[in-house]
Design an enzyme around this catalytic site. Structure first.
Site, PDB file in Angstrom:
ATOM      1  N   THR A 227       0.894  -1.157   0.000  1.00  0.00           N
ATOM      2  CA  THR A 227       0.000   0.000   0.000  1.00  0.00           C
ATOM      3  C   THR A 227       0.928   1.201   0.000  1.00  0.00           C
ATOM      4  O   THR A 227       2.036   1.116   0.561  1.00  0.00           O
ATOM      5  CB  THR A 227      -0.912   0.055   1.245  1.00  0.00           C
ATOM      6  OG1 THR A 227      -0.095   0.156   2.408  1.00  0.00           O
ATOM      7  CG2 THR A 227      -1.814  -1.171   1.363  1.00  0.00           C
ATOM      8  N   HIS A 228       0.539   2.275  -0.644  1.00  0.00           N
ATOM      9  CA  HIS A 228       1.419   3.451  -0.802  1.00  0.00           C
ATOM     10  C   HIS A 228       2.753   3.047  -1.425  1.00  0.00           C
ATOM     11  O   HIS A 228       3.772   3.701  -1.168  1.00  0.00           O
ATOM     12  CB  HIS A 228       1.678   4.154   0.532  1.00  0.00           C
ATOM     13  CG  HIS A 228       0.446   4.426   1.331  1.00  0.00           C
ATOM     14  ND1 HIS A 228      -0.274   5.596   1.244  1.00  0.00           N
ATOM     15  CD2 HIS A 228      -0.211   3.646   2.230  1.00  0.00           C
ATOM     16  CE1 HIS A 228      -1.311   5.540   2.066  1.00  0.00           C
ATOM     17  NE2 HIS A 228      -1.302   4.358   2.679  1.00  0.00           N
TER      18      HIS A 228
ATOM     19  N   SER B  87      16.006  -1.402 -27.660  1.00  0.00           N
ATOM     20  CA  SER B  87      16.394  -0.008 -27.861  1.00  0.00           C
ATOM     21  C   SER B  87      17.290   0.069 -29.085  1.00  0.00           C
ATOM     22  O   SER B  87      18.089  -0.831 -29.335  1.00  0.00           O
ATOM     23  CB  SER B  87      17.138   0.497 -26.627  1.00  0.00           C
ATOM     24  OG  SER B  87      17.982   1.574 -26.973  1.00  0.00           O
TER      25      SER B  87
ATOM     26  N   LYS C 224      18.854  -3.390 -23.663  1.00  0.00           N
ATOM     27  CA  LYS C 224      17.501  -3.060 -23.200  1.00  0.00           C
ATOM     28  C   LYS C 224      16.437  -4.038 -23.696  1.00  0.00           C
ATOM     29  O   LYS C 224      16.463  -4.512 -24.815  1.00  0.00           O
ATOM     30  CB  LYS C 224      17.107  -1.646 -23.697  1.00  0.00           C
ATOM     31  CG  LYS C 224      17.836  -0.513 -23.049  1.00  0.00           C
ATOM     32  CD  LYS C 224      17.470  -0.300 -21.588  1.00  0.00           C
ATOM     33  CE  LYS C 224      16.055   0.214 -21.384  1.00  0.00           C
ATOM     34  NZ  LYS C 224      15.909   1.634 -21.696  1.00  0.00           N
TER      35      LYS C 224
ATOM     36  N   ASN D 159      12.382  -3.528 -23.319  1.00  0.00           N
ATOM     37  CA  ASN D 159      11.405  -2.571 -22.794  1.00  0.00           C
ATOM     38  C   ASN D 159       9.983  -3.124 -22.819  1.00  0.00           C
ATOM     39  O   ASN D 159       9.599  -3.771 -23.786  1.00  0.00           O
ATOM     40  CB  ASN D 159      11.454  -1.279 -23.612  1.00  0.00           C
ATOM     41  CG  ASN D 159      12.812  -0.607 -23.543  1.00  0.00           C
ATOM     42  OD1 ASN D 159      13.484  -0.679 -22.522  1.00  0.00           O
ATOM     43  ND2 ASN D 159      13.209   0.031 -24.625  1.00  0.00           N
TER      44      ASN D 159
ATOM     45  N   GLU E 136       3.463  -0.168 -21.577  1.00  0.00           N
ATOM     46  CA  GLU E 136       3.528   1.301 -21.585  1.00  0.00           C
ATOM     47  C   GLU E 136       2.435   1.881 -22.474  1.00  0.00           C
ATOM     48  O   GLU E 136       1.849   2.919 -22.163  1.00  0.00           O
ATOM     49  CB  GLU E 136       4.909   1.765 -22.043  1.00  0.00           C
ATOM     50  CG  GLU E 136       5.983   1.459 -21.016  1.00  0.00           C
ATOM     51  CD  GLU E 136       7.383   1.554 -21.600  1.00  0.00           C
ATOM     52  OE1 GLU E 136       7.802   2.662 -21.950  1.00  0.00           O
ATOM     53  OE2 GLU E 136       8.041   0.512 -21.732  1.00  0.00           O
TER      54      GLU E 136
ATOM     55  N   TYR F  73     -30.668  17.868 -35.048  1.00  0.00           N
ATOM     56  CA  TYR F  73     -29.378  17.565 -35.668  1.00  0.00           C
ATOM     57  C   TYR F  73     -28.617  18.840 -35.987  1.00  0.00           C
ATOM     58  O   TYR F  73     -29.169  19.801 -36.538  1.00  0.00           O
ATOM     59  CB  TYR F  73     -29.554  16.746 -36.964  1.00  0.00           C
ATOM     60  CG  TYR F  73     -28.208  16.384 -37.543  1.00  0.00           C
ATOM     61  CD1 TYR F  73     -27.500  15.298 -37.054  1.00  0.00           C
ATOM     62  CD2 TYR F  73     -27.606  17.188 -38.506  1.00  0.00           C
ATOM     63  CE1 TYR F  73     -26.227  14.993 -37.527  1.00  0.00           C
ATOM     64  CE2 TYR F  73     -26.346  16.888 -38.986  1.00  0.00           C
ATOM     65  CZ  TYR F  73     -25.657  15.788 -38.491  1.00  0.00           C
ATOM     66  OH  TYR F  73     -24.407  15.506 -38.947  1.00  0.00           O
TER      67      TYR F  73
ATOM     68  N   LYS G  21     -18.013  10.533 -34.409  1.00  0.00           N
ATOM     69  CA  LYS G  21     -17.549   9.288 -35.025  1.00  0.00           C
ATOM     70  C   LYS G  21     -16.092   8.964 -34.824  1.00  0.00           C
ATOM     71  O   LYS G  21     -15.740   7.837 -34.433  1.00  0.00           O
ATOM     72  CB  LYS G  21     -17.884   9.301 -36.516  1.00  0.00           C
ATOM     73  CG  LYS G  21     -19.302   8.882 -36.751  1.00  0.00           C
ATOM     74  CD  LYS G  21     -19.763   9.120 -38.150  1.00  0.00           C
ATOM     75  CE  LYS G  21     -21.228   9.470 -38.097  1.00  0.00           C
ATOM     76  NZ  LYS G  21     -21.512  10.764 -37.426  1.00  0.00           N
TER      77      LYS G  21
END
Ligand code: ARG
Length: 460
Positions: free
Chosen positions: A154-155, A276, A282, A284, A289, A316, A324
């Protein structure tokens, strides 16, 4: 030539066309548009407005237009302002002047509202299925990893040990509520606007109840002025989509953090990661994300449409065409990422040794307090006494399980040798066996409940 050109002596400028035309994005409504038109042709015939053979010509022609869209041979022409004008233009080319009878008593205002509802109801069914698949991936993972105890936070601070399965199932129930809300959105969208005309209603005796059942709507709009203006169902869908996206961002955030080298709890499959261009080492978590980042745009669609509707005059207005792109993008975004979310979960690898190593005695402080409570100490006091033990252990630079009994007894003589039995993470989770708790027994019951609701088909 435009379909409404009679009262005009000039054509719209190229810039005006570019601004006004929606065909480039609303052509995806062709299926709904043609379905609605075929039903409308039948309703015109039932009302005695057109002859049976005229109806047949219209329906045959519409089927040909549909085939052209299906196989990608439909040819767009200048003046195809939107999907409705494009279909009607092509219909007339194919069937001749009788094509001009289709629009009797109908306006693009009730037509577009009908198309959009039909289209949305179709897409809702797909999204419901995809969400169910994500839920299934979650349940499967929860069963597979039922023995993994991890730090619960928590936190973002160490709180209490929980089962990894308990964590992942927490997302099952969010999606379960999303599905319930999606059914409510579908119910709101399932109302027929066709027969409202431009704003005032239909003067040709069209049987709207028949039209509704023909098109699969469960109700008929009661007020034509409202029906051509109402986009509540789009707002509700976008609010729904924004919340789903927020839920996805929450799963994503935990997993992004846990896949960092500092945690090293989980590893994403190569299928859902990227490298990367500069740093060869790397890997990722891009899939996650993107799931996190798309919350911005999804919330934007909701707020954007609400602002377009705010202060809108009755009936209208062209502002409504702005519904849309937001709706389509929200649908496309979710349809694109839900299979990815399922894949990420199914292929997720847990580094159990890293997870176990992250558990520390401090996370059992509440269990020590509970231990004192079982000896008759009021909880507030036991909380305080364990707080003292934590402080003492910190001063001694040792863990709570390393603190000698003499020290515990100095805090309060009620501590005895059996306090060391508390330092068992398995025992800690097993104790929380009430419904909804993290004990393996409770989580197994939770899995059974989840499986039961998984078996229910999503019916929009
Ligand atoms: N393309 C229009 C839309 O998406 C269709 C309705 C046009 N109605 C009109 N009166 N111009 O809203």
């Amino acid at each position: 030539m435009t379909l409404w050109g009679g009262r005009f002596s000039g054509e719209p400028s190229a810039a005006m066309r570019q601004l006004n035309d929606s065909f480039r994005f609303d052509q995806r409504l062709y299926h709904a548009d043609i379905k609605g038109s075929a039903a409308y042709a039948a309703a015109l015939q039932r009302a005695g407005v057109i002859e049976p053979d005229e109806k047949d010509q219209l329906v045959d022609g519409l089927q040909q237009v549909q085939a052209e869209f299906d196989d990608g041979t439909f040819q767009e022409r200048p003046g195809d302002e939107d999907i409705h004008t494009a279909v009607e233009r092509r219909l007339e080319e194919l069937v001749g002047p009788v094509g001009g009878k289709l629009h009797t008593g109908r306006s693009r205002n009730d037509q577009v509202a009908t198309d959009l509802r039909l289209y949305l109801l179709d897409e809702i069914a797909t999204l419901g299925t995809q969400l169910k698949q994500l839920q299934a991936a979650i349940v499967e993972k929860a069963e597979e990893e039922i023995d993994v105890i991890m730090p619960g936070y928590t936190h973002m601070q160490h709180a209490q040990p929980i089962l990894f399965s308990h964590w992942i199932l927490s997302h099952f129930w969010k999606i379960e509520r999303d599905l319930e809300r999606l059914s409510a959105v579908a119910a709101g969208a399932s109302v027929l606007p066709l027969g409202s005309g431009a704003l005032a209603g239909n003067p040709f005796g069209i049987d709207r109840e028949w039209l509704a059942s023909e098109l699969g709507f469960s109700g008929v709009s009661e007020n034509s002025v409202d029906a051509v203006n109402d986009r509540d169902y789009v707002v509700e869908f976008l609010a729904w989509a924004a919340l789903v996206q927020v839920h996805l961002s929450q799963i994503a955030e935990d997993l992004i953090l846990w896949s960092s080298p500092e945690f090293g709890f989980v590893e994403l499959d190569d299928a859902y990661s990227t490298g990367s261009s500069l740093m060869p080492q790397k890997k990722n978590p891009d899939a996650l994300e993107l799931m996190r980042g798309k919350s911005g745009r999804m919330t934007g669609h909701l707020v954007g449409l609400l602002m377009a509707l705010k202060g809108l005059p009755s009936t209208y207005n062209k502002d409504l065409q702005e519904d849309k792109e937001a709706l389509f993008d929200a649908i496309d975004t979710l349809k694109g990422e839900l299979p990815v979310a399922s894949g990420v979960i199914s292929t997720l690898k847990l580094h159990k040794e890293r997870i176990f190593a992250a558990l520390d005695d401090g996370m059992l402080a509440t269990d020590i307090a509970d231990y004192l409570v079982r000896k008759g100490v009021p909880f507030r006091r036991s909380h305080h006494l364990v707080g003292e033990a934590v402080k003492l252990a910190e001063e001694r630079n040792c863990s709570l399980s390393e603190l000698p009994l003499s020290e515990y007894q100095q805090i309060d003589p009620i501590f005895s040798e059996d306090v060391y039995e508390v330092f068992d993470f398995g025992r800690s989770v097993a104790a929380r066996s009430g419904r909804g708790g993290t004990a393996p027994s409770a989580v197994r019951r939770q899995i059974e409940a989840a499986k039961k609701s998984l078996q229910k088909r999503f019916i929009p």
